[in-house]
Motif scaffolding. Sequence first.
Motif, PDB file in Angstrom:
ATOM      1  N   GLU A   1     -30.866  19.920  17.681  1.00 43.64           N
ATOM      2  CA  GLU A   1     -30.256  19.193  16.560  1.00 43.64           C
ATOM      3  C   GLU A   1     -29.185  20.078  15.955  1.00 43.64           C
ATOM      4  O   GLU A   1     -29.434  21.259  15.666  1.00 43.64           O
ATOM      5  CB  GLU A   1     -31.290  18.828  15.497  1.00 43.64           C
ATOM      6  CG  GLU A   1     -32.293  17.811  15.986  1.00 43.64           C
ATOM      7  CD  GLU A   1     -33.251  17.384  14.857  1.00 43.64           C
ATOM      8  OE1 GLU A   1     -33.263  18.076  13.821  1.00 43.64           O
ATOM      9  OE2 GLU A   1     -33.961  16.397  15.033  1.00 43.64           O
ATOM     10  N   ARG A   2     -27.992  19.489  15.762  1.00 39.04           N
ATOM     11  CA  ARG A   2     -26.864  20.225  15.196  1.00 39.04           C
ATOM     12  C   ARG A   2     -26.581  21.504  15.985  1.00 39.04           C
ATOM     13  O   ARG A   2     -26.414  22.598  15.426  1.00 39.04           O
ATOM     14  CB  ARG A   2     -27.125  20.552  13.724  1.00 39.04           C
ATOM     15  CG  ARG A   2     -27.268  19.323  12.842  1.00 39.04           C
ATOM     16  CD  ARG A   2     -27.507  19.701  11.399  1.00 39.04           C
ATOM     17  NE  ARG A   2     -27.691  18.495  10.576  1.00 39.04           N
ATOM     18  CZ  ARG A   2     -27.934  18.539   9.278  1.00 39.04           C
ATOM     19  NH1 ARG A   2     -28.027  19.718   8.654  1.00 39.04           N
ATOM     20  NH2 ARG A   2     -28.088  17.405   8.590  1.00 39.04           N
ATOM     21  N   GLU A   3     -26.624  21.326  17.296  1.00 39.79           N
ATOM     22  CA  GLU A   3     -26.310  22.402  18.231  1.00 39.79           C
ATOM     23  C   GLU A   3     -27.282  23.571  18.137  1.00 39.79           C
ATOM     24  O   GLU A   3     -26.961  24.710  18.456  1.00 39.79           O
ATOM     25  CB  GLU A   3     -24.870  22.901  18.029  1.00 39.79           C
ATOM     26  CG  GLU A   3     -23.826  21.827  18.256  1.00 39.79           C
ATOM     27  CD  GLU A   3     -22.421  22.336  18.045  1.00 39.79           C
ATOM     28  OE1 GLU A   3     -22.259  23.527  17.642  1.00 39.79           O
ATOM     29  OE2 GLU A   3     -21.481  21.567  18.282  1.00 39.79           O
ATOM     30  N   ARG A   4     -28.503  23.288  17.619  1.00 40.58           N
ATOM     31  CA  ARG A   4     -29.522  24.340  17.549  1.00 40.58           C
ATOM     32  C   ARG A   4     -30.798  23.867  18.199  1.00 40.58           C
ATOM     33  O   ARG A   4     -31.150  22.701  18.101  1.00 40.58           O
ATOM     34  CB  ARG A   4     -29.795  24.706  16.079  1.00 40.58           C
ATOM     35  CG  ARG A   4     -28.641  25.475  15.448  1.00 40.58           C
ATOM     36  CD  ARG A   4     -28.997  25.999  14.099  1.00 40.58           C
ATOM     37  NE  ARG A   4     -29.170  24.881  13.144  1.00 40.58           N
ATOM     38  CZ  ARG A   4     -29.537  25.047  11.882  1.00 40.58           C
ATOM     39  NH1 ARG A   4     -29.769  26.276  11.409  1.00 40.58           N
ATOM     40  NH2 ARG A   4     -29.662  24.026  11.080  1.00 40.58           N
TER      41      ARG A   4
END
Length: 311
Positions: free
Chosen positions: A308-311
């Motif tokens: 999520e959100r590049e994490r």
Amino acid sequence: MDGDFEEPDEWYGSDPDPVMNTWYDAEQASIPMRYQIEDRYDYPWPYDGNLRTASEESEIIIIIGSNTSCLNLDFQGYCNGPLQDGTAYRYQFRGYTEGGYTDTLLSEPISTVPKANLTWLWILLGVLGGLLLAAVIILGVIYFMRLHPDFFSKKSDNHLKGNENPMTITGEESVHKKPKHSKPVKLSKYDEYFNMMCADMEFRFSEEYEELRNVGRDQSWLVAELPSNKGKNRYTNILPYDRTRLQLEETEGDETSDYINANWIPGFNSQTEFIATQGPLPGTKDDFWRMIWEYDVKTIVMVTQCTERER
């Protein structure tokens, strides 16, 4: 006629009768007044030309104050009207003969029964009514507390703990504010509702989620913000509440080893039916599996994306 007759100074003639006050006159008077209750009564014995002797006695029963028709204002004659409550009366009889009439001596004062004083009764009814109302209120409070055992404790906790947290909110953003978009959905219409919520890139789901930002802000999370526990939280704004946080068993005498970012969630059968926790961090993965082991968790559900959100 029974009674002791006064010895008259003279016998009055049989024709004239003295004019006496009536019951109505006495009722209207402001001072005690003698009045007559009956017209002259002629006893109907058969007269054979001989006078009766003293041994030939007859009895007449007169109940004083027995005639309620005297209350009729149109009636102005002699009348045996009702007596007043709590009043002393004296009576006498008048006897007639062919030679005239005479009166008996006045009787000793005889008092009527006082009128019942209902003031004490109203006071008693008021006291009993007050006690009954108090009992109903007490029973109502007891019944309410049985239905909502945590109501007063929650109020107290929120009052005492809410201001300890710097993120406590008040006014329009209070947790007690009813969400705009949240409402019950019938099971038969759930598919239709879900498709509607997913429309426009799930915009309506985003609206509902935004309303959750203020939920629980009036509860404290002091344990989660202890210096020894801050590093165990993935997000600084998603913390477990002090009152509902799940606690692990302490290890090696470490008082902070009972902390994990997890909350109990009530279900249909229990107030501790579900556990909501964050995705474990590298430093908290052991705590995560300790929680699974200690509470004998049978099912683990991941409700977020893996990234999520590049994490």
